[in-house]
Design a protein around this motif. Structure first.
Motif, short mmCIF file in Angstrom:
data_model
loop_
_atom_site.label_atom_id
_atom_site.label_comp_id
_atom_site.label_asym_id
_atom_site.label_seq_id
_atom_site.Cartn_x
_atom_site.Cartn_y
_atom_site.Cartn_z
N ILE A 1 5.97 13.79 9.04
CA ILE A 1 7.19 13.34 9.73
C ILE A 1 8.35 13.19 8.75
CG2 ILE A 1 8.24 11.58 11.19
CD1 ILE A 1 5.99 13.14 12.54
N TYR A 2 8.14 12.38 7.71
CA TYR A 2 9.26 12.08 6.82
C TYR A 2 9.73 13.30 6.03
CZ TYR A 2 12.23 9.95 3.30
OH TYR A 2 13.30 9.66 2.52
N ALA A 3 8.81 14.01 5.41
CA ALA A 3 9.19 15.15 4.56
C ALA A 3 9.95 16.22 5.34
CB ALA A 3 7.97 15.73 3.86
N PHE B 1 12.79 6.21 -1.57
CA PHE B 1 13.23 6.23 -0.18
C PHE B 1 12.05 6.51 0.75
CE2 PHE B 1 17.19 6.26 -2.20
CZ PHE B 1 18.23 6.14 -1.28
N ALA B 2 11.23 7.49 0.36
CA ALA B 2 10.05 7.83 1.17
C ALA B 2 9.11 6.64 1.27
CB ALA B 2 9.33 9.03 0.56
N ILE B 3 8.97 5.87 0.20
CA ILE B 3 8.06 4.72 0.18
C ILE B 3 8.53 3.65 1.15
CG2 ILE B 3 7.27 2.78 -1.23
CD1 ILE B 3 7.14 4.75 -3.60
N ILE B 4 9.79 3.26 1.06
CA ILE B 4 10.23 2.15 1.91
C ILE B 4 10.37 2.60 3.37
CG2 ILE B 4 12.72 2.47 1.55
CD1 ILE B 4 12.82 -0.69 1.52
N ALA B 5 10.70 3.87 3.61
CA ALA B 5 10.75 4.35 4.99
C ALA B 5 9.39 4.21 5.65
CB ALA B 5 11.22 5.81 5.02
N SER B 6 8.33 4.53 4.90
CA SER B 6 6.98 4.41 5.44
C SER B 6 6.60 2.95 5.66
CB SER B 6 5.98 5.08 4.48
OG SER B 6 6.33 6.43 4.25
N ALA B 7 7.01 2.09 4.72
CA ALA B 7 6.64 0.68 4.82
C ALA B 7 7.33 -0.01 5.98
CB ALA B 7 6.98 -0.04 3.51
N ILE B 8 8.54 0.41 6.33
CA ILE B 8 9.28 -0.22 7.42
C ILE B 8 8.49 -0.18 8.71
CG2 ILE B 8 11.32 0.00 8.91
CD1 ILE B 8 12.88 0.86 6.39
N ILE B 9 7.74 0.91 8.93
CA ILE B 9 6.99 1.08 10.17
C ILE B 9 5.98 -0.05 10.37
CG2 ILE B 9 5.42 2.63 11.43
CD1 ILE B 9 6.63 4.93 9.88
N ALA C 1 0.82 -1.21 0.00
CA ALA C 1 0.00 0.00 0.00
C ALA C 1 0.85 1.26 0.00
CB ALA C 1 -0.92 0.00 1.22
N SER C 2 2.01 1.19 0.65
CA SER C 2 2.87 2.38 0.68
C SER C 2 3.38 2.73 -0.72
CB SER C 2 4.05 2.16 1.62
OG SER C 2 4.96 1.21 1.10
N MET C 3 3.47 1.74 -1.60
CA MET C 3 3.92 1.99 -2.96
C MET C 3 2.95 2.90 -3.71
SD MET C 3 5.11 -1.97 -3.57
CE MET C 3 5.78 -1.85 -5.22
N ALA C 4 1.69 2.87 -3.32
CA ALA C 4 0.70 3.73 -3.95
C ALA C 4 0.47 5.00 -3.14
CB ALA C 4 -0.63 2.98 -4.11
N ILE C 5 0.25 4.85 -1.84
CA ILE C 5 -0.10 6.00 -1.00
C ILE C 5 1.03 7.02 -0.96
CG2 ILE C 5 -0.66 6.73 1.34
CD1 ILE C 5 -2.05 4.00 1.70
N GLY D 1 20.67 7.67 3.94
CA GLY D 1 19.42 7.54 4.69
C GLY D 1 19.51 6.95 6.07
N GLY D 2 20.69 6.91 6.68
CA GLY D 2 20.78 6.37 8.03
C GLY D 2 19.90 7.12 9.01
N THR D 3 19.85 8.45 8.86
CA THR D 3 18.98 9.27 9.70
C THR D 3 17.60 9.41 9.08
OG1 THR D 3 20.86 10.53 10.56
CG2 THR D 3 18.68 11.54 10.75
N VAL D 4 17.58 9.82 7.82
CA VAL D 4 16.30 10.16 7.17
C VAL D 4 15.38 8.95 7.07
CG1 VAL D 4 15.25 11.02 5.04
CG2 VAL D 4 17.38 12.03 5.87
N VAL D 5 15.92 7.79 6.73
CA VAL D 5 15.09 6.60 6.53
C VAL D 5 15.06 5.72 7.78
CG1 VAL D 5 14.78 4.49 5.17
CG2 VAL D 5 15.51 6.61 4.05
N HIS D 6 16.21 5.26 8.22
CA HIS D 6 16.23 4.20 9.22
C HIS D 6 15.92 4.68 10.63
CE1 HIS D 6 17.48 1.48 6.14
NE2 HIS D 6 18.54 2.22 5.86
N ILE D 7 16.51 5.78 11.04
CA ILE D 7 16.21 6.28 12.38
C ILE D 7 14.77 6.76 12.45
CG2 ILE D 7 16.71 8.12 14.05
CD1 ILE D 7 19.63 7.86 13.38
N SER D 8 14.32 7.47 11.40
CA SER D 8 12.94 7.98 11.42
C SER D 8 11.92 6.85 11.47
CB SER D 8 12.69 8.87 10.21
OG SER D 8 12.72 8.13 9.00
N SER D 9 12.08 5.85 10.63
CA SER D 9 11.12 4.75 10.59
C SER D 9 11.26 3.86 11.82
CB SER D 9 11.30 3.92 9.32
OG SER D 9 12.61 3.39 9.22
N GLY D 10 12.49 3.65 12.29
CA GLY D 10 12.69 2.80 13.46
C GLY D 10 12.08 3.41 14.72
N VAL D 11 12.36 4.68 14.96
CA VAL D 11 11.79 5.35 16.13
C VAL D 11 10.28 5.45 16.01
CG1 VAL D 11 11.70 7.53 17.40
CG2 VAL D 11 13.90 6.63 16.64
#
Length: 279
Positions: free
Chosen positions: A150-152, A118-126, A55-59, A175-185
Motif C-alpha cells: 500500500i504505502y510504497a 516517513f514510511a515507519i510513522i505512516a505504518s505506525a499511525i494505523i 515494532a514498526s521501527m524495526a519491521i 506527506g499529506g497524501t502519502v502519509v496522512h491520507i494513506s494511514s488515515g483511510v
C-alpha cells in the motif's frame, strides 16, 4: 531520475546535515506516537499499544530497505507499469551509497533514510485504529504487507518518477497524501474490518495522561523535521517557513481545542491540549 556519481563538489553539506537531522527527528516521532497512543488506552493495554508503534521501527525499516524504497522511487522509465510502481534497482539499497539523488545535493542513501522514517510513522499511525482489537502477531504481519503493498506504490504515485498522481500535477510537500491520507483511510478500513472492541467500559478514559503529554510533545518536536526536512534544503527559506508554520499551526490548534473544551465541557484538559496540538 538521473543519479550522477557522488563527488565532493556535488554534495550539499548543509542540506545533508539538515536532512539527516530531520530523519532523526521524524524517527523519534514514532516513539512519541507510542507514548501518545499508549496513554490513551486502558492501563492493561499500555505496553502492547506502545509496542505496536515501536515494532514498526524495526519491521518497516527492513521492508523499506529490501523492496519498499525501490518500489517507491525506482524509475521504470516510461514503461506502462512505471506510473504505478517502481523497480528493483534500489533493492537492499543497492547503488545508493555512491550516487547523488538527482540534483538535490543529497547522497542517495541520505534521501532513502529520510524517506524511511516517513514510511515507519505512516505504518505506525494505523495502530491507533487497532489497539485492543488485534493480536500483536497478526498486526506485525499486516504492518509488513501494508508498507510494501500500500504505502510504497502510493508513495510512487505521488513522489516517484512518473507516478500517475504526480503526472496530474499534484503537489505533496510533506506527506499529506502519502502519509496522512494513506494511514488515515487504512486505519478506518482496518478498524471497520476488525470490528468493535469486545469489552467496552462506559468510561475508558486515558490510562496515563503524562504519557499523552509526552507523546504529543515528542510528535510536535519531531514534526519540525517532518515538515522542515521535506524542503530537502536550507538555502531557499522553504524549510524555515515550514518550521515556522509547524509552530504556529500546532499552537493555534492547541488553544482552539482548549477553548472548545472549556465551552462545551466546562473545563479544559491536559489530554485535550496534546490532542489539539497533534490535530
Amino acid at each position: 531520475m538521473a543519479n550522477p556519481a557522488l563527488t565532493e563538489d556535488a554534495v550539499n553539506t548543509g542540506a545533508v546535515a539538515w536532512v539527516l537531522t530531520s530523519a532523526a527527528l521524524v524517527f523519534l516521532m514514532t516513539a512519541g506516537l507510542g507514548f501518545f497512543y499508549g496513554g490513551l488506552v486502558r492501563d492493561t493495554n499500555v505496553i502492547n499499544t506502545m509496542m505496536m508503534s515501536v515494532a514498526s521501527m524495526a519491521i518497516v525499516c527492513l521492508t523499506w530497505v529490501v523492496f519498499g524504497f525501490s518500489w517507491a522511487f525506482g524509475d521504470n522509465g516510461g514503461a506502462a507499469i512505471g506510473n504505478i510502481v517502481g523497480n528493483f534497482d534500489y533493492s537492499l539499497w543497492m547503488n545508493l551509497d555512491m550516487k547523488m539523488w538527482g540534483d538535490s545535493g543529497l547522497p542517495g542513501l541520505c534521501f532513502a533514510a529520510f524517506q524511511m522514517t516517513f514510511a515507519i510513522i505512516a505504518s505506525a499511525i494505523i495502530s491507533g485504529s487497532l489497539v485492543e482489537r488485534m493480536r500483536f502477531s497478526a498486526y506485525s504481519i499486516m504492518l509488513a504487507l501494508w508498507s510494501l503493498l500500500i504505502y510504497a506504490p502510493l508513495c510512487h504515485w505521488v513522489w516517484g518518477p512518473g507516478g500517475w498522481i504526480a503526472e496530474m500535477g499534484a503537489l505533496d510537500f510533506a506527506g499529506g497524501t502519502v502519509v496522512h491520507i494513506s494511514s488515515g483511510v487504512s486505519g478506518l478500513v482496518a478498524g471497520a474490518i476488525v470490528g468493535p472492541r469486545r469489552h467496552v467500559e462506559k468510561e475508558l478514559g486515558p490510562a496515563n495522561a503524562p504519557f499523552v503529554i509526552l507523546g504529543g510533545s515528542l510528535l510536535w518536536f519531531g514534526w519540525l523535521g517532518f515538515n522542515g526536512g521535506s524542503a530537502l534544503s536550507v538555502s531557499d527559506g522553504v524549510a524555515a517557513r515550514a518550521v515556522a508554520t509547524t509552530f504556529v499551526a500546532a499552537a493555534s490548534s492547541m488553544l482552539t481545542w482548549l477553548m472548545l473544551e472549556r465551552l462545551l465541557k466546562g473545563k479544559a484538559s491536559s489530554v485535550g491540549a496534546s490532542v489539539g496540538a497533534v490535530a
